[in-house]
Design a protein around this motif. Structure first.
Motif, PDB file in Angstrom:
ATOM      1  N   ARG A  76       0.998  -1.199  -0.025  1.00 21.19           N
ATOM      2  CA  ARG A  76      -0.113   0.127  -0.055  1.00 21.19           C
ATOM      3  C   ARG A  76       0.792   1.177   0.136  1.00 21.19           C
ATOM      4  NH1 ARG A  76      -3.423   0.748   5.095  1.00 21.19           N
ATOM      5  NH2 ARG A  76      -2.258   2.674   5.222  1.00 21.19           N
ATOM      6  N   HIS A  90     -18.526  10.274  10.540  1.00 19.43           N
ATOM      7  CA  HIS A  90     -18.138   9.230   9.373  1.00 19.43           C
ATOM      8  C   HIS A  90     -16.865   8.282   9.770  1.00 19.43           C
ATOM      9  CE1 HIS A  90     -19.662  12.921   7.053  1.00 19.43           C
ATOM     10  NE2 HIS A  90     -20.075  11.956   6.469  1.00 19.43           N
ATOM     11  N   CYS A  91     -16.126   8.438  10.948  1.00 25.48           N
ATOM     12  CA  CYS A  91     -15.222   7.476  10.789  1.00 25.48           C
ATOM     13  C   CYS A  91     -15.326   6.880  12.153  1.00 25.48           C
ATOM     14  CB  CYS A  91     -13.740   8.410  11.097  1.00 25.48           C
ATOM     15  SG  CYS A  91     -13.731   9.568   9.842  1.00 25.48           S
ATOM     16  N   PRO A 114      -8.910  -6.318   6.618  1.00 23.76           N
ATOM     17  CA  PRO A 114      -8.098  -6.508   7.853  1.00 23.76           C
ATOM     18  C   PRO A 114      -8.843  -5.507   8.945  1.00 23.76           C
ATOM     19  CG  PRO A 114      -7.253  -5.043   6.017  1.00 23.76           C
ATOM     20  CD  PRO A 114      -8.391  -5.873   5.476  1.00 23.76           C
ATOM     21  N   THR A 143       0.703   4.056  12.246  1.00 21.29           N
ATOM     22  CA  THR A 143      -0.128   5.048  11.432  1.00 21.29           C
ATOM     23  C   THR A 143       0.699   6.526  11.591  1.00 21.29           C
ATOM     24  OG1 THR A 143      -2.210   4.032  12.005  1.00 21.29           O
ATOM     25  CG2 THR A 143      -2.312   6.165  11.478  1.00 21.29           C
ATOM     26  N   CYS A 176     -16.028   2.829  12.544  1.00 24.78           N
ATOM     27  CA  CYS A 176     -15.046   1.767  12.600  1.00 24.78           C
ATOM     28  C   CYS A 176     -13.920   2.048  13.257  1.00 24.78           C
ATOM     29  CB  CYS A 176     -14.676   1.880  10.869  1.00 24.78           C
ATOM     30  SG  CYS A 176     -15.882   0.992  10.033  1.00 24.78           S
ATOM     31  N   HIS A 177     -13.424   3.251  13.531  1.00 22.27           N
ATOM     32  CA  HIS A 177     -12.119   3.677  14.174  1.00 22.27           C
ATOM     33  C   HIS A 177     -12.397   4.081  15.592  1.00 22.27           C
ATOM     34  CE1 HIS A 177      -9.717   3.574  10.351  1.00 22.27           C
ATOM     35  NE2 HIS A 177     -10.525   4.291   9.786  1.00 22.27           N
ATOM     36  N   MET A 197     -12.063   0.279   4.268  1.00 23.91           N
ATOM     37  CA  MET A 197     -11.779   1.586   4.325  1.00 23.91           C
ATOM     38  C   MET A 197     -12.474   2.133   3.084  1.00 23.91           C
ATOM     39  SD  MET A 197     -10.870   4.477   5.647  1.00 23.91           S
ATOM     40  CE  MET A 197     -10.207   5.827   5.130  1.00 23.91           C
ATOM     41  N   GLN A 228       3.416   7.438   9.478  1.00 24.85           N
ATOM     42  CA  GLN A 228       3.237   7.903   8.100  1.00 24.85           C
ATOM     43  C   GLN A 228       3.268   9.327   8.006  1.00 24.85           C
ATOM     44  OE1 GLN A 228      -0.175   5.915   6.278  1.00 24.85           O
ATOM     45  NE2 GLN A 228      -0.197   4.028   7.889  1.00 24.85           N
ATOM     46  N   TRP A 237     -13.262   8.503   0.419  1.00 30.84           N
ATOM     47  CA  TRP A 237     -14.199   9.723   1.067  1.00 30.84           C
ATOM     48  C   TRP A 237     -14.342  10.871   0.153  1.00 30.84           C
ATOM     49  CZ3 TRP A 237     -17.565   8.882   4.856  1.00 30.84           C
ATOM     50  CH2 TRP A 237     -17.020   7.721   5.567  1.00 30.84           C
TER      51      TRP A 237
HETATM   52  C1  HEC Z   1     -16.554   0.770   7.700  1.00 32.09           C
HETATM   53  C2  HEC Z   1     -15.227   1.145   8.194  1.00 32.09           C
HETATM   54  C3  HEC Z   1     -14.405   2.400   8.043  1.00 32.09           C
HETATM   55  C4  HEC Z   1     -14.886   3.523   7.992  1.00 32.09           C
HETATM   56  C5  HEC Z   1     -16.333   4.262   8.275  1.00 32.09           C
HETATM   57  C6  HEC Z   1     -13.661   4.583   7.913  1.00 32.09           C
HETATM   58  N1  HEC Z   1     -12.642   3.672   8.071  1.00 32.09           N
HETATM   59 FE1  HEC Z   1     -10.668   4.177   7.930  1.00 32.09          FE
HETATM   60  N2  HEC Z   1      -9.869   2.240   7.910  1.00 32.09           N
HETATM   61  C7  HEC Z   1     -10.853   1.325   7.814  1.00 32.09           C
HETATM   62  C8  HEC Z   1      -9.989  -0.007   7.815  1.00 32.09           C
HETATM   63  C9  HEC Z   1     -10.607  -1.436   7.776  1.00 32.09           C
HETATM   64  C10 HEC Z   1      -8.636   0.205   7.737  1.00 32.09           C
HETATM   65  C11 HEC Z   1      -7.732  -0.517   7.776  1.00 32.09           C
HETATM   66  C12 HEC Z   1      -7.131  -0.707   6.135  1.00 32.09           C
HETATM   67  C13 HEC Z   1      -5.889  -1.496   5.963  1.00 32.09           C
HETATM   68  O1  HEC Z   1      -5.350  -2.618   6.792  1.00 32.09           O
HETATM   69  O2  HEC Z   1      -5.205  -1.339   4.770  1.00 32.09           O
HETATM   70  C14 HEC Z   1      -8.747   1.866   7.720  1.00 32.09           C
HETATM   71  C15 HEC Z   1      -7.612   2.566   7.542  1.00 32.09           C
HETATM   72  C16 HEC Z   1      -7.628   3.830   7.511  1.00 32.09           C
HETATM   73  C17 HEC Z   1      -6.426   4.783   7.633  1.00 32.09           C
HETATM   74  C18 HEC Z   1      -5.016   4.309   7.463  1.00 32.09           C
HETATM   75  C19 HEC Z   1      -4.339   3.866   8.666  1.00 32.09           C
HETATM   76  C20 HEC Z   1      -3.076   3.227   8.754  1.00 32.09           C
HETATM   77  O3  HEC Z   1      -2.581   2.844   9.852  1.00 32.09           O
HETATM   78  O4  HEC Z   1      -2.512   2.787   7.756  1.00 32.09           O
HETATM   79  C21 HEC Z   1      -6.652   6.056   7.698  1.00 32.09           C
HETATM   80  C22 HEC Z   1      -5.762   7.228   7.672  1.00 32.09           C
HETATM   81  C23 HEC Z   1      -8.169   6.147   7.732  1.00 32.09           C
HETATM   82  N3  HEC Z   1      -8.549   4.721   7.739  1.00 32.09           N
HETATM   83  C24 HEC Z   1      -8.876   7.249   8.210  1.00 32.09           C
HETATM   84  C25 HEC Z   1     -10.505   7.538   8.194  1.00 32.09           C
HETATM   85  C26 HEC Z   1     -11.034   8.510   8.332  1.00 32.09           C
HETATM   86  C27 HEC Z   1     -10.468   9.699   8.379  1.00 32.09           C
HETATM   87  C28 HEC Z   1     -12.696   7.932   8.315  1.00 32.09           C
HETATM   88  C29 HEC Z   1     -13.632   8.977   8.124  1.00 32.09           C
HETATM   89  C30 HEC Z   1     -13.581   9.931   7.119  1.00 32.09           C
HETATM   90  C31 HEC Z   1     -12.395   6.348   8.052  1.00 32.09           C
HETATM   91  N4  HEC Z   1     -11.393   6.110   8.089  1.00 32.09           N
HETATM   92  C32 HEC Z   1     -13.558   5.566   8.228  1.00 32.09           C
HETATM   93  C33 HEC Z   1     -12.403   1.311   8.053  1.00 32.09           C
HETATM   94  C34 HEC Z   1     -12.952   2.246   8.043  1.00 32.09           C
END
Ligand code: HEC
Length: 196
Positions: free
Chosen positions: A51, A83-84, A104, A114, A87-88, A135, A117, A138
């Motif tokens: 990635r 929005h986040c 994952p 994280t 999951c997060h 993920m 980065q 957006w």
């Molecule tokens: C439906 C679930 C979901 C939502 C909603 C979501 N994410 Fe994620 N996000 C994930 C997952 C699962 C991963 C891990 C992906 C991977 O392992 O490559 C991730 C990875 C990330 C990463 C990379 C982190 C890393 O350590 O590499 C970032 C930055 C991130 N998300 C930001 C956001 C933000 C900001 C939002 C809201 C705007 C958001 N995500 C919404 C599931 C979600």
């Protein structure tokens, strides 16, 4: 001159061996393609490095154009809640039913993998999502998307130092189902000593 065909055979055989071992790796890992198993260290390493390598250098080196102010963080908290956080998690730990059970899983964003980065990498991931994972991308093409994503990058940088008040602020703004709202009202009534 005869060396070239052999060289090409070698390249093809190496490629085929690589693809076969990748397939075997997934299929013979404990649960095949199930989303319920944890990725092992090798798989995590491969996925993360693939990635990182796929993010263009120009994107990786972008500087965050949004100032790191209280207002930025407050706006980002509202956005994160909406929005986040599903999951997060409010604190970025990924400790939610969705974050834990997708594969994952959502990473603990307060940790070095994280935080190490660049701002540009985090921004790129938010805008474009991560293929084959939960993920989402957006960016919708609207100009304000980039602004919102840069603000979220500021918040992600701040997650390791998130205060209890800031976490409460996010939780307060996280959307609830009608059942959860009702439960909260009941709880509040109970805490207020309302016997009904
Ligand atoms: C439906 C679930 C979901 C939502 C909603 C979501 N994410 Fe994620 N996000 C994930 C997952 C699962 C991963 C891990 C992906 C991977 O392992 O490559 C991730 C990875 C990330 C990463 C990379 C982190 C890393 O350590 O590499 C970032 C930055 C991130 N998300 C930001 C956001 C933000 C900001 C939002 C809201 C705007 C958001 N995500 C919404 C599931 C979600």
């Amino acid at each position: 001159m005869k060396a070239l065909p052999w060289f090409l055979c070698g390249v093809l055989a190496t490629g085929a061996a690589f693809i076969l071992s990748a397939a075997a790796f997934i299929l013979f890992s404990a649960n095949g393609f199930a989303a319920s198993s944890r990725p092992g260290p090798l798989e995590t390493w491969l996925a993360t490095h693939a990635r990182a390598a796929a993010i263009p250098a120009s994107a990786r080196n972008l500087a965050n154009p949004i100032p790191d102010t209280a207002e930025t963080l407050s706006e980002a908290r509202a956005h994160w809640a909406d929005h986040c956080a599903s999951c997060h998690a409010a604190d970025g730990s990924g400790d939610t039913p969705l974050g834990r059970h997708t594969w994952p899983p959502a990473p603990d964003m307060r940790q070095p993998p994280t935080q190490r980065q660049t701002d540009g990498e985090l921004f790129f991931t938010i805008q474009n999502g991560v293929r084959f994972t939960a993920m989402p991308a957006w960016a919708t093409g609207a100009a304000h998307d980039a602004h919102d994503s840069w603000k979220l990058v500021r918040l992600i940088r701040h997650l390791p130092a998130l205060t209890a008040d800031e976490k409460a602020d996010i939780l307060r703004q996280t959307p609830r189902t009608p059942a959860e709202l009702q439960e909260e009202i009941e709880e509040q009534k109970f805490l207020n000593g309302d016997k009904e």
